[in-house]
Structures are given as structure tokens and as C-alpha cells.
Design a protein around this motif. Sequence first.
Motif, PDB file in Angstrom:
ATOM      1  N   MET A 362      41.238  46.690  42.964  1.00 56.93           N
ATOM      2  CA  MET A 362      40.189  45.688  43.133  1.00 56.93           C
ATOM      3  C   MET A 362      40.869  44.392  43.587  1.00 56.93           C
ATOM      4  O   MET A 362      41.914  44.022  43.063  1.00 56.93           O
ATOM      5  CB  MET A 362      39.454  45.475  41.793  1.00 56.93           C
ATOM      6  CG  MET A 362      38.411  44.379  41.797  1.00 56.93           C
ATOM      7  SD  MET A 362      37.436  44.375  40.269  1.00 56.93           S
ATOM      8  CE  MET A 362      38.717  44.035  39.055  1.00 56.93           C
ATOM      9  N   THR A 380      33.520  35.689  36.485  1.00 58.35           N
ATOM     10  CA  THR A 380      34.050  36.694  37.417  1.00 58.35           C
ATOM     11  C   THR A 380      35.356  37.264  36.891  1.00 58.35           C
ATOM     12  O   THR A 380      35.555  38.478  36.867  1.00 58.35           O
ATOM     13  CB  THR A 380      34.292  36.053  38.803  1.00 58.35           C
ATOM     14  OG1 THR A 380      33.063  35.507  39.270  1.00 58.35           O
ATOM     15  CG2 THR A 380      34.813  37.059  39.805  1.00 58.35           C
ATOM     16  N   ASN A 381      36.240  36.381  36.435  1.00 62.00           N
ATOM     17  CA  ASN A 381      37.564  36.827  36.002  1.00 62.00           C
ATOM     18  C   ASN A 381      37.529  37.531  34.644  1.00 62.00           C
ATOM     19  O   ASN A 381      38.314  38.441  34.403  1.00 62.00           O
ATOM     20  CB  ASN A 381      38.535  35.653  35.995  1.00 62.00           C
ATOM     21  CG  ASN A 381      38.996  35.306  37.399  1.00 62.00           C
ATOM     22  OD1 ASN A 381      39.918  35.912  37.912  1.00 62.00           O
ATOM     23  ND2 ASN A 381      38.327  34.377  38.045  1.00 62.00           N
ATOM     24  N   GLN A 384      36.248  40.999  35.623  1.00 57.03           N
ATOM     25  CA  GLN A 384      37.218  41.744  36.422  1.00 57.03           C
ATOM     26  C   GLN A 384      38.459  42.103  35.611  1.00 57.03           C
ATOM     27  O   GLN A 384      38.983  43.210  35.731  1.00 57.03           O
ATOM     28  CB  GLN A 384      37.606  40.928  37.656  1.00 57.03           C
ATOM     29  CG  GLN A 384      36.474  40.822  38.657  1.00 57.03           C
ATOM     30  CD  GLN A 384      36.883  40.133  39.945  1.00 57.03           C
ATOM     31  OE1 GLN A 384      38.058  39.845  40.159  1.00 57.03           O
ATOM     32  NE2 GLN A 384      35.923  39.866  40.796  1.00 57.03           N
ATOM     33  N   THR A 388      39.882  45.739  34.755  1.00 53.93           N
ATOM     34  CA  THR A 388      41.250  46.075  35.166  1.00 53.93           C
ATOM     35  C   THR A 388      42.061  46.578  33.978  1.00 53.93           C
ATOM     36  O   THR A 388      42.759  47.597  34.066  1.00 53.93           O
ATOM     37  CB  THR A 388      41.935  44.841  35.785  1.00 53.93           C
ATOM     38  OG1 THR A 388      41.158  44.412  36.906  1.00 53.93           O
ATOM     39  CG2 THR A 388      43.344  45.147  36.241  1.00 53.93           C
ATOM     40  N   TRP A 400      45.089  44.818  40.506  1.00 54.56           N
ATOM     41  CA  TRP A 400      44.106  43.746  40.713  1.00 54.56           C
ATOM     42  C   TRP A 400      44.844  42.693  41.521  1.00 54.56           C
ATOM     43  O   TRP A 400      45.772  42.061  41.033  1.00 54.56           O
ATOM     44  CB  TRP A 400      43.628  43.195  39.364  1.00 54.56           C
ATOM     45  CG  TRP A 400      42.563  42.151  39.477  1.00 54.56           C
ATOM     46  CD1 TRP A 400      41.709  41.940  40.518  1.00 54.56           C
ATOM     47  CD2 TRP A 400      42.243  41.159  38.495  1.00 54.56           C
ATOM     48  NE1 TRP A 400      40.862  40.892  40.249  1.00 54.56           N
ATOM     49  CE2 TRP A 400      41.168  40.394  39.021  1.00 54.56           C
ATOM     50  CE3 TRP A 400      42.720  40.841  37.234  1.00 54.56           C
ATOM     51  CZ2 TRP A 400      40.587  39.344  38.330  1.00 54.56           C
ATOM     52  CZ3 TRP A 400      42.163  39.795  36.537  1.00 54.56           C
ATOM     53  CH2 TRP A 400      41.096  39.060  37.073  1.00 54.56           C
ATOM     54  N   GLU A 841      33.817  43.386  42.698  1.00 61.96           N
ATOM     55  CA  GLU A 841      33.010  42.743  41.665  1.00 61.96           C
ATOM     56  C   GLU A 841      32.900  41.266  42.012  1.00 61.96           C
ATOM     57  O   GLU A 841      33.894  40.595  42.243  1.00 61.96           O
ATOM     58  CB  GLU A 841      33.687  42.913  40.298  1.00 61.96           C
ATOM     59  CG  GLU A 841      32.786  42.599  39.114  1.00 61.96           C
ATOM     60  CD  GLU A 841      32.561  41.105  38.883  1.00 61.96           C
ATOM     61  OE1 GLU A 841      31.496  40.753  38.358  1.00 61.96           O
ATOM     62  OE2 GLU A 841      33.431  40.297  39.247  1.00 61.96           O
TER      63      GLU A 841
END
Length: 1291
Positions: A362, A380-381, A384, A388, A400, A841
Motif C-alpha cells: 500500500m 488516514t495514517n 493505514q 499494515t 507501506w 486507502e
Amino acid sequence: MLTKLTSLSVSFKEMDTLYVSPHSDDFRSLLALIAAEFQPSSRPRIITEDLPASLNARSRPALVLGAGEGHTVLSGASAVAWYLACQGKRAGVDVKQQSQVWQWLSFADNELTPVSCAVVFPLMGVMGVDKKLQQSSRAEMMRVLKVLDQALAPRTFLVGESITLADMAVAVAVLLPFRYALEPSDRKAVTNVTRWFTTCINQPQFLKVLGEISVCEKMVPVTPKTNAAANAKAANDSPAADSADVTANGPPKTEAQLKKEAKKKEKLEKFQQKKEMEAKKKTQLPTEKKVKPEKKELGVITYNVPTPAGEKKDALSPLPDSYSPQYVEAAWYQWWEKQGFFKPEYGRRSISEQNPCGVFMMCIPPPNVTGSLHLGHALTNAIQDSLTRWHRMRGETTLWNPGCDHAGIATQVVVEKKLMREKGMSRHDLGRENFIQEIWKWKNEKGDRIYHQLKKLGSSLDWDRACFTMDAKLSFAVQEAFIRMHEDGVIYRSKRLVNWSCSLNSAISDIEVDKKELTGRTLLPVPGYKEKVEFGVLVSFAYKVDKSDDEVIVATTRIETMLGDTAVAVHPTDPRYQHLKGKMVLHPFCDRMMPIVFDEFVDTKFGTGAVKITPAHDHNDYEVGERHNLAFINILDENGLLINVPPPFLGMKRFEARKAVLQALKDRGHFKEIKDNPMVVPVCSRSKDIVEPLLKPQWYVNCSDMGKQAAEAVREGRLKIIPDHHHKMWFNWLDNIRDWCISRQLWWGHRIPAYFITVNDPSVKPGEDMDGHYWVSGRSEEEAREKAAKRFNVSADKVTLRQDEDVLDTWFSSGIFPFSIFGWPNETQDLNVFYPGTLLETGHDILFFWVARMVMMGLKLTGKLPFKEVYLHAVVRDAHGRKMSKSLGNVIDPLDVITGISLEGLHAQLMDSNLDPLEVEKAKQGQKSDYPNGIPECGTDALRFALCAYTSQGRDINLDVNRILGYRHFCNKLWNAVKFAMKTLGDNFVPSEKAQLSGEESVSDRWILSRLSAAVGLCDAGFKTYDFPTITTAIYNFWLYELCDVYLESVKPVFNKAEEDSSGQRQALVCRQTLYTCLEVGLRLLSPVMPYVTEELYQRLPRRQPQSDPPSICVTSYPDTKEFCWHSEEVDRDMEFIMTVVKTIRSLRADYNLTKTRADCYLQCIDSATVSLVQKYSLQLQTLSYSQAVIPLTANQPVPGGCAVAIASDRCTVNLMLKGLIDVEKEVAKLMTKKGDLEKQMEKLSEKMAKNDYKEKVPVKVQEQDSEKLRQSQTELEKVKEAVDNFRKMM
């Protein structure tokens, strides 16, 4: 001469000096001064004194480059102006244009200047008056001006699309005639020259040197102005110097005036000192308030064990008494990074080796280099990184990939503001190269901050693979993508109406235009205007029909555009206008005759059925103009100033012209009416400027085929978009996609690798800018030249190339990000292993900006989808549902939530931003309202957990920062639970090599293992379906409500009795193994979401297989449903019943204030099965309900007297023995007093609410509060009465 002067074009040094004449009408010096104003970097020092003899220069203007013995001197207006124009890039963009500029320079010197001087000098007394000679000179001057007029007929400027030295030289040559000799009738005879001259002298650079120019009304002798070098001085002197000059030249001041000024100066100095002291105090506030009350309460504990960066943190010393983010988050990240846990290579010989668990790849949505991350990025992080880490713990080859976006428009705007604020310079002052260097400095500052924030958030990115979109590798990929798509014909050149942002000076794409709907007259703020501008009105006015008394009434919402009208359109079948076929209408402000055209696009029912046509400034009118071969008159320059229009509108700002045109129409009797009109106003999403349609040659991407393929990929199920309610938008946009304008008139970005071809061969006709045949793309100028030579069948030496000045839209480089980061177009190992990626994402707000373009460009350039799935999370808003906006003061830095910040600290951040002072005050008020005490320290884990938990709210997340604090308390609960459990396990505890049942587990053990297995199943399903609230809820409930509240409490007696006999010891051992399994698996379940606290606690636990177990929880396997398969619905159901009974007993105890006293509890059961169940769980019931004893009774068995009764369920009634435990009479007396108080309160409240004017006078909110108080008092009164009755039964 041309080549020689061009070669002298080197940057000015600070000591460069320009010597000019002090005479305000010396056009030679004026030309040099105007050219210097276009110089982008430091201008030369201006001196009006005579030249030193040592310079050997014959005349002024003269330019001295450098100082000392090695200096170079240029003298003469043409030489100096050419040098300065080359520096300012105003001498033509290629050899062809440079030749044209030189030609006009020669025209000014040899044709215009002699006749201008011959006509004007006698009027100024410079030479004697010879009327015959003057008349012949005047006739010759008009002849030369008519030649110029003819050349200017189709053009705005003499060479190219902007001001060049040609315009400067010719304008200065006709300056004196316009001032002193050309009367109104003369000017009317050369209307194009007059229009062009007025445009030139209204340019900022001309105005700075010449000031406002008054044109001649009647040719009469004039008195020359000597020693009037103020305009030259203005370019060199400061305002302070000007002020000093005025004072020096004014009348002498009286003693009283001087005293008054001294007093004023003294007051000003005191005021300044006071301000400085206040400013100093303000800057000290944040340091004084470092330790906030919230932090004291929450307990700040720091990690003080010396640990070199990258070394493992000390995990042997005892855990602190309570959870503290500062302690927990110290040192772990550097160790994870150094150990290589975040790299796909970790634990394997090569990334190419087959992994049976699969590959997960990703890429990060690259944040803009312009600034810092906000909570939207944090969401977002958090998502994600959780995904991950989960994939990594499942054993997959996991990558990632981090990156940062150069953010063309946003970066240029930010750095320009910074430059103006700090140095008082524009990018033009600095020059393109120096400005780009400034941006690289900015990138190095801000880029590091962004990466620091990402690390602070615990993001497990492979930093060795970090990319910046302007890096050489990615820039090469961008260049290659453009060239391939250009060669395929997908990218093409066209002159069309573009969306133009005047404040950005650049075109923007359709999807960067917000459509603001208005219901009627509305005043909107527009950048660059102090007052708001009126929109949402329809203005009707009349055009007079030529040679007739008729008039045609038209209406428009943009009245200023009528200056660019070239026709009036009506419907071919409209009976009202059939008699006007072949007729013309007259423009009221110029001599323009405009045809009445018949076109089916006109709606006969709208307004009068007649429509004004402005082909150069309206999309519909553009098409009408094409169909009827109308003139396209551009009336706006790139800054939104009016051009190609008659005075007094020339040079006006567009919305100031709106008012002026309306008033002029009224004055001339053309105005009819103005009324409200619902409309949509296009607003630039970047600058908030009103978007103008403007004719510009640009590069476009033909998106029709690519869009169709992207839509089909989703329709056929090859690409999944989650949640699927976004499908409708996806199809709607792609099925109706328009071509994408990728040119941006910026300096920062990927310069377009396209070159305009000029062939120095008479057999090849010159090309036009918008003709794609004369453009070629290439990886280098040499390659482009070879392509051009081949195309035109000439030798390469005959080809001259000019690279496009524009840069590519930022989203172009973002569109190829999933494969450019791996070295495409080169076949690299990373590209083969990690492309296509697994998942994209991001937020749903960039579905089209980014996601669709990645899909289109991935399919076009690689033949593959860039990823298999797209998961779109919600957009983060503040607690009030407002979009995060700097001007609202609700944009929160994630680091401030993690570490905490005072209100003063939040205010201080605003002062460092690019907000206007008014916006700063508004933002401060927003911060004060939402965070009156600042933001408490919450820690990274709590922030991540909160963000993941919030994703259940649909499309938007209303994030209350204060609620995140609740999850910090959860971390503390977790901390205390593990501390207690480790104490319970003991120092010598050794876990079994595998988590498995021994068969000796108690009902509590079996239940907690069932709940653990259920949590494992829920987390597994949640991660697979991106259902993050399910994951967070399952983990939260397991740790808080099941492990801590129930299991740990229920097993305390087991450990208390462990030493009594061997049976007790065995039971305690089984219990310890169960407890360890719960801790170890529970931490692993939580690790992807809360990496820091789980690592800290996991490192304290003993290992099942110390020799082979992974060193960190982040590379330990994630709990799997195959291993943890002990979920039992029967055990869960039984325990659910038991907990219902426990809660009922606890409720009774609370009702009768039995805080410390243990009472016997008789449970009357409906049947023998329930009795058996109660007996089976008697220890748990007794422990959890704090009962002395729990005695099950059948339905027929009598209950002893003196019990309080409550129904637990249809299967069981609770009877709590109170007799002998409390003083009944004393309790009844207390309750009766309380009953009396409640009745008085209710009576008083009822009287208030019964008043006649209560509903009219009392606010609705207060009425609701009163009703709620009355209801609560009523409920409490009933409970008191019930308790009194129960106590009386015991008396």
C-alpha cells in the motif's frame, strides 16, 4: 549587437548602477527605468547625477555592471534597455520573438522618435518653431502611427501575449506626442494605438516610473519640467527618504510645532516600549505554562534510562505506577526502525522469494510538502498503519511506502506569502531559479516535520523507500508518462476556455472548482478586494440597432463582460426578432458593430429571448462564436485587470469594472433593470477566488477511453470500492468525464517536456502556439530536435526549440505515484514484486482528484490496475460538524493531541500561519470556545484508537478532541490490569509452550477464553472488511468489561486459597495459564491499533518459547480463529445470566447504601436447572456481588423475612437480607426527610411551570430542563416511598 548584448545577461550585483537624466520627459532614460522595473531580482541603484569621467561613457542612460577595475559599462537607451529586458525575460521567448523585438526597437529609434521630437520639441521650447516644418512633421508622425495602428489591429501587445521591450520602446517613443501633441481627433484616427498605449501605461511597472499620464486635449506650447526626477528617485528611495525630502523642501516649522512633534515622538516611543513588553510577555506565556493542571492530574512520567537511539528500551525495571504516554512512547520507534521491522525484507532472504502468506503493498496518499499534518491525515495514517501492522503480523511480505507531494499551487502560494511577509519580495523580484531554491528550502523544513509527525503517530513505513514527487526518479517517470501519452495522442495541445484563477495566475481543473449555489443577491468575499462583491443578480440593458430606432434588450449576471461582447444571439424561430436578420447592434462604449446571429442554443423563454455573446469569456458563447465565426475579444489579463477595452474601464480590476459599467449604462440610458437571480458561482477551491473563463493554449489529457476503462474495472468487479455506496459517484463522474487540462502557469512543479518548433527554412511556414503539429515532446532537447527535424523533413540545425514555460498539474505526478515510486518505466525488482498494489486507502473527498486518475493512468501506462481494492474512509470534521479550516481555528495538529497544548500555545500557532489578521482573530475565538483549557495530553495510542473507533459515523466524522481523553483512561486501565496480572502470575511463572486447554479450567476460565476467542473472531472479520469500530469495540469490551471487570475480580478467591491445599494450588496454576493467555493474546489483538502501550507491556511478559519467539510484538503472529477456537455460546449465555443477577444484587446494595457491609443473598429460582446453574457459579456470584453467602432457593422454598426484593429475570428473583445489618428506624427517618425535600422541590417547580406566561417568557431550553428535573424528582420520590415501605415491613 543582439548576440553580444544577450551574452552580457548576467545577474545584477548589489553595486550595479544605472545613471539616468533627471528630466521627467527624457524618454531615453524613462525606457531604461521601465525596463529595470521588469527586472525580477535586485534592481540597479538609480543615480541622476552626471557620470564620472572615469567611466568613458558618452551619454545617459548608462549601466555600470559591477564595481572596481573589472566593471562593464553599457551606454545608450537601446543597449541598456536590451540588457535589462533580457534579465527580466522581456526580450522574447525564442530567437524569432527576439528578432521581432529588435525590429520594433529599431522602428522606435529610426521611425517614431525623430518625428515625435520634430513635433513636440518646438512646443517644449527645445527648438525654434517652424510652422511649415511642424505641419509636415505632424503629417509624417500620423503616417507612422497608422502603420503602427495596422500592426496592432489583431494584437494586444506587439510581440507575443505579454509586455516585451518592443512595447516599452515604442510606448516611450510615443509618450511625448500623447502628452503634448495628439488631440482627441488624432487619437480616434489611431484607435488601436490608443488602446494599446493606454494598456501599456497602466501596467504597474510603467505607473511606478511615469505615474499617472495626462493625455493632450489641445496642442499648445508647454513649459518643460526641469529637475523632476522624482519618478526615477521613487525606484531607488525609501518612503522615509521621501518624507525627509518633503520636510526639507517645505516651509520652516515654528518652535511650537517642533515642541509638539517632540512630545508626539516621546509618546510614540513609550507606546512602542509598552507594546514590546507586552509582546515579550506573550512569548513567555507558553514556557511558563508548560506543566498544565490536566497533566498533573493525569500524571506525567518520563523515561529517563539512557538509551542510545535505535537501541532496545529498558524493559527490566519495574513499570511506573500509572500509564504515561511520554514514558511509554519513548525509544520504541527508533528501535523498530533500526531492527528493520517495517521493511518487507525483514525475516526473509529476498522480497522476490515466494511467500505462502502473500504480499501486501500500500502506498501512502502523499501529504503536501506545504505544511503540517492535521487530524484528517492522522485518521488516514491510523487506519493505514493498523492495516499494515495487521498484514505484517499475519506473516505477509508487507510494504507501506511513504512519500511526499510537491503540491504545485499550494506550495507556490505558501512560499510567495512567506517571501512577501519576511522579505517584502514577490517571486518575480526573486526570479524563477532563486524562487525554486526558496521552495526547496521550505520543503526541507516542512518535509522533515511531516515525516516526524508520521513517526510520532507510530506509522510503520519503510523510510528507506520514501519518495518525493520532485525527486529525480519520480520526475523521470513523470516526463516519460507525458511523452508516451503525447506520442499516443492522448495528450494534446488546444486553445480553449480554461478555468482561470486570477489570484493564483494559473489555470485550474474542473474538479478544483467549487460550485457555490446562490438563491439571489449575495455579497461574497473575493481575494484582492477590501469590500465584498455582489453576485446573484441579473442586469438587463439595451443594445441600439444600427440605423434604426429599435433596441434589443439582453440580460447578464456578469455585466462587466459586455465590454467583450461581439454579437447578440436570438433563436431562429423567434417571431420577435425576424425583422432583425442581417442587422447590427452598436456597442455603447466603442465603435464596435456587432451582428445579430440566429442560433438554436438560445432559450426563447428565458428573459427577452435575446442573449449577449462574449465568446472569449463564456463556455456557451465560445461555441456560438465558433459556429458563427465571431471575433474573440479577450478583455481580461492574467491578473483580472481589464485590457482591450476603452477608457475609463481600461486597467480596472474586473469587479470594480462591474460597478463602473453598470453606472455608465445608466448614464447613457441603456440600463433597464436589475433583479435577484438564483445562480451558481464558480469558486477556486485553492484560493477562494472567483474563477474566470479565459482563452489560453494549454495541454489536455483525452480522458474518454481511459475513463471508460476505469468505470468498467469496477462494473466487472476487477476493482472493488468500499463502501460500495461510492459506486454511483464513480460511474457518474467517469461516464461523463471531460478532458483534463494539465497545464499550470506556475514555476514550481514538473516543467512540461514539450517544445515549440520553429523551422528556419522558407519551405516550412511558421506555426501557431495552439497548433499541436508544431509541438514535440522529448526526454532532452536533442531528442526533441531530432523528432522535429524528422517531422518537417529538415536538418536538425534548422530547428529552433522553445520549451513550454508551464508545469504539469500536481495530480499528474500523483496519478502515476503507485508505480513511479518503484522506478517505472525501468523494470525493477520492487516494481515486479509490489506492483500492482493490494489496497489504496484514502478519504472519499479525493476519489476523483487522485483515485480515478491513478486507475486511468495505471491502466494506460502499465496495462494493469494500480491496486485491487479502494477503501474510502470518512472525512474528519470538528465536534460541531464543521470542515477543518485554519480560519475557523479548528485545524488541530495531531502532535498537539498527543503531547497536549495550552490555549496560548494554540493561539501562538495561528500567529505563525499565513492567515490574514482578521482571520487570526476569528480563529482565536474558535479555539477559545472549543478548547478553553487547551488540549490535554492524550498520547499516540489513544488518538489512534479514537480515530479508528470513530469511522462508524458514515461519510463524515465529528471528532470531539476531548473524547480522545477517554481512551487515554482506557490505556491506564489496561496498564493497571497488566500490572496486577503480572503480580498475580509471580516472578517464577512459566507459560506453557502453546496456548491450549488443559481440561481443568473453571467456569470463569472457560468463559473468559470463550470471550477471548470471540474477540479474536471479531477482530479478524473486522480487519478483513475494514470494519474498524467492530475491532475497537471488541478489544475495548474484552479488556475493560470482561477481563478487568469480571474475570480478574472473580478469580481473586482462587489465588487467595492457592496455598491451602494441592487442589487449590493446581486450580491457581490453571488460572494463571488462562490469565497469561488472555494478556498475551489481548495485547497482540490490540497491537496494530495501539502499538506503543502493547509493546511496552508485551516486553514485560515471559515468552512461551524464549529462544524462537520474535523480538517484538509488531512482528509476532496475529491471533487466529483456528488457534483460538474456544468460543462457546452456552458458556456465554450462562455467564450472561449470572452477570444479570450480579448487577441486580449490586443495584439493591446501592439502594440501601450497603457500601462495605456484606449481606446474605437468597436467589429464588424458577426451576432446578436454574438452581444448578446458580450453584455452579456460586463462587463467582458471591465474589462479584460482594455477598456474604449466595443461597439458591426453589420456587416453593420460603424466603426469610427482612429481605429487600428485586427481580433479576424471569428465571430468578433476588432477596437481599437487610435485617440486623441496618438501623431500620434511622433509615426510615432519613428517607422521610428526603421525601419531604423532594415534595417541596416538586411543588415549587410545578407552581413555576403552571404560571400563565411561563411558556411565552421562559426560553424553550429552560422549559426542557425544568421538565427533566420534575421527571427525575418524581422517579426519585417513588424509589424513596418503595424503600420506606420495605423498611416498615422489617419493623
